[in-house]
Design a protein around this motif. Structure first.
Motif, mmCIF file in Angstrom:
data_model
loop_
_atom_site.group_PDB
_atom_site.id
_atom_site.type_symbol
_atom_site.label_atom_id
_atom_site.label_comp_id
_atom_site.label_asym_id
_atom_site.label_seq_id
_atom_site.Cartn_x
_atom_site.Cartn_y
_atom_site.Cartn_z
ATOM 1 N N MET A 1 -1.192 -3.468 -0.538
ATOM 2 C CA MET A 1 -2.433 -3.199 -1.250
ATOM 3 C C MET A 1 -3.279 -4.460 -1.290
ATOM 4 O O MET A 1 -2.868 -5.465 -1.885
ATOM 5 C CB MET A 1 -2.128 -2.708 -2.673
ATOM 6 N N ASN A 2 -4.422 -4.413 -0.654
ATOM 7 C CA ASN A 2 -5.344 -5.544 -0.622
ATOM 8 C C ASN A 2 -6.636 -5.204 -1.347
ATOM 9 O O ASN A 2 -6.938 -4.030 -1.606
ATOM 10 C CB ASN A 2 -5.651 -5.918 0.827
ATOM 11 N N SER A 3 -7.398 -6.227 -1.662
ATOM 12 C CA SER A 3 -8.696 -6.052 -2.337
ATOM 13 C C SER A 3 -8.563 -5.126 -3.538
ATOM 14 O O SER A 3 -9.352 -4.185 -3.714
ATOM 15 C CB SER A 3 -9.722 -5.497 -1.338
ATOM 16 N N LEU A 4 -7.577 -5.387 -4.363
ATOM 17 C CA LEU A 4 -7.303 -4.510 -5.493
ATOM 18 C C LEU A 4 -8.445 -4.506 -6.491
ATOM 19 O O LEU A 4 -9.125 -5.522 -6.702
ATOM 20 C CB LEU A 4 -6.006 -4.930 -6.174
ATOM 21 N N LYS A 5 -8.643 -3.327 -7.086
ATOM 22 C CA LYS A 5 -9.701 -3.121 -8.066
ATOM 23 C C LYS A 5 -9.086 -2.692 -9.394
ATOM 24 O O LYS A 5 -7.988 -2.129 -9.412
ATOM 25 C CB LYS A 5 -10.652 -2.023 -7.576
ATOM 26 N N PRO A 6 -9.777 -2.914 -10.494
ATOM 27 C CA PRO A 6 -9.243 -2.457 -11.792
ATOM 28 C C PRO A 6 -8.910 -0.962 -11.792
ATOM 29 O O PRO A 6 -7.946 -0.559 -12.450
ATOM 30 C CB PRO A 6 -10.381 -2.785 -12.755
ATOM 31 N N GLU A 7 -9.650 -0.162 -11.050
ATOM 32 C CA GLU A 7 -9.380 1.280 -11.010
ATOM 33 C C GLU A 7 -8.112 1.631 -10.228
ATOM 34 O O GLU A 7 -7.692 2.786 -10.228
ATOM 35 C CB GLU A 7 -10.572 2.054 -10.434
ATOM 36 N N ASP A 8 -7.489 0.643 -9.599
ATOM 37 C CA ASP A 8 -6.193 0.865 -8.953
ATOM 38 C C ASP A 8 -5.045 0.766 -9.950
ATOM 39 O O ASP A 8 -3.895 1.042 -9.600
ATOM 40 C CB ASP A 8 -5.972 -0.157 -7.833
ATOM 41 N N THR A 9 -5.334 0.378 -11.178
ATOM 42 C CA THR A 9 -4.304 0.261 -12.209
ATOM 43 C C THR A 9 -3.658 1.609 -12.467
ATOM 44 O O THR A 9 -4.349 2.599 -12.763
ATOM 45 C CB THR A 9 -4.920 -0.282 -13.507
ATOM 46 N N ALA A 10 -2.345 1.656 -12.338
ATOM 47 C CA ALA A 10 -1.606 2.910 -12.500
ATOM 48 C C ALA A 10 -0.116 2.632 -12.333
ATOM 49 O O ALA A 10 0.287 1.536 -11.940
ATOM 50 C CB ALA A 10 -2.046 3.942 -11.451
ATOM 51 N N VAL A 11 0.685 3.637 -12.634
ATOM 52 C CA VAL A 11 2.095 3.604 -12.246
ATOM 53 C C VAL A 11 2.185 4.211 -10.850
ATOM 54 O O VAL A 11 1.672 5.317 -10.619
ATOM 55 C CB VAL A 11 2.978 4.389 -13.232
ATOM 56 N N TYR A 12 2.807 3.495 -9.952
ATOM 57 C CA TYR A 12 2.933 3.938 -8.568
ATOM 58 C C TYR A 12 4.339 4.472 -8.328
ATOM 59 O O TYR A 12 5.326 3.811 -8.672
ATOM 60 C CB TYR A 12 2.624 2.786 -7.614
ATOM 61 N N TYR A 13 4.409 5.653 -7.710
ATOM 62 C CA TYR A 13 5.677 6.318 -7.467
ATOM 63 C C TYR A 13 5.904 6.512 -5.969
ATOM 64 O O TYR A 13 4.998 6.929 -5.244
ATOM 65 C CB TYR A 13 5.696 7.699 -8.128
ATOM 66 N N CYS A 14 7.117 6.245 -5.549
ATOM 67 C CA CYS A 14 7.532 6.548 -4.191
ATOM 68 C C CYS A 14 8.050 7.984 -4.151
ATOM 69 O O CYS A 14 8.689 8.448 -5.103
ATOM 70 C CB CYS A 14 8.629 5.576 -3.763
ATOM 71 N N ALA A 15 7.779 8.671 -3.059
ATOM 72 C CA ALA A 15 8.222 10.053 -2.919
ATOM 73 C C ALA A 15 8.658 10.311 -1.485
ATOM 74 O O ALA A 15 8.191 9.651 -0.553
ATOM 75 C CB ALA A 15 7.111 11.020 -3.305
ATOM 76 N N ALA A 16 9.539 11.283 -1.325
ATOM 77 C CA ALA A 16 10.022 11.644 0.008
ATOM 78 C C ALA A 16 10.194 13.149 0.096
ATOM 79 O O ALA A 16 10.649 13.789 -0.865
ATOM 80 C CB ALA A 16 11.354 10.960 0.294
ATOM 81 N N ASP A 17 9.833 13.701 1.229
ATOM 82 C CA ASP A 17 10.027 15.137 1.431
ATOM 83 C C ASP A 17 9.798 15.495 2.895
ATOM 84 O O ASP A 17 9.354 14.671 3.691
ATOM 85 C CB ASP A 17 9.075 15.949 0.550
ATOM 86 N N SER A 18 10.115 16.698 3.209
ATOM 87 C CA SER A 18 9.899 17.236 4.550
ATOM 88 C C SER A 18 9.477 18.688 4.410
ATOM 89 O O SER A 18 10.021 19.416 3.586
ATOM 90 C CB SER A 18 11.193 17.122 5.367
ATOM 91 N N PRO A 19 8.501 19.148 5.163
ATOM 92 C CA PRO A 19 7.778 18.419 6.205
ATOM 93 C C PRO A 19 6.661 17.538 5.646
ATOM 94 O O PRO A 19 6.378 17.566 4.434
ATOM 95 C CB PRO A 19 7.184 19.546 7.061
ATOM 96 N N TYR A 20 6.023 16.796 6.500
ATOM 97 C CA TYR A 20 4.938 15.886 6.150
ATOM 98 C C TYR A 20 3.805 16.630 5.439
ATOM 99 O O TYR A 20 3.241 16.124 4.467
ATOM 100 C CB TYR A 20 4.434 15.228 7.433
ATOM 101 N N SER A 21 3.507 17.825 5.903
ATOM 102 C CA SER A 21 2.401 18.592 5.338
ATOM 103 C C SER A 21 2.630 18.908 3.865
ATOM 104 O O SER A 21 1.689 18.974 3.078
ATOM 105 C CB SER A 21 2.187 19.884 6.125
#
Length: 123
Positions: free
Chosen positions: A83-103
């Motif tokens: 994450m580059n050029s971060l902005k105050p509106e990027d403030t959040a809890v970030y979650y990783c997720a995995a699933d199949s299919p991509y869609s």
């Protein structure tokens, strides 16, 4: 037990950079699409970026295009969000997720979730 473990969050000034890491444990997700979601206080969870199982297709929310990059390293069974050029509106809890299919992941649904890592961007 299958787990997605995020790391790399923290406090950064606007314009700064962070790299989030998602390291699954308990199984390999090499054949799964992987993604990063975020949820800010009072807002709905949104998909930020996703990458398909082969690494050839990626998705980015309009709000992060040209600033964030998702990548995966199969040898390490790891997914990153630069994450580059971060902005105050990027403030959040970030979650990783995995699933199949991509869609399915791109539509916002996932069977596997991490516990989240806080990203705070100060102005």
């Amino acid at each position: 037990q299958v787990q997605l473990v995020e790391s790399g969050g923290g406090l950064v000034q606007a314009g700064g950079s962070l790299r989030l890491t998602c390291a699954p444990s308990g199984r390999t997700f090499s054949s799964y699409a992987m993604g990063w979601f975020r949820q800010a206080p009072g807002k709905e969870r949104e998909l930020v970026a996703a990458i398909d199982w082969s690494g050839t297709s990626t998705y980015y929310a309009d709000s992060v295009k040209d600033r964030f990059t998702i990548s995966r390293v199969y040898a390490k069974n790891t997914v990153y969000l630069q994450m580059n050029s971060l902005k105050p509106e990027d403030t959040a809890v970030y979650y990783c997720a995995a699933d199949s299919p991509y869609s399915k992941l791109v539509k916002g649904s996932s069977d596997y979730w991490g516990q989240g890592t806080q990203v705070t961007v100060s102005s």
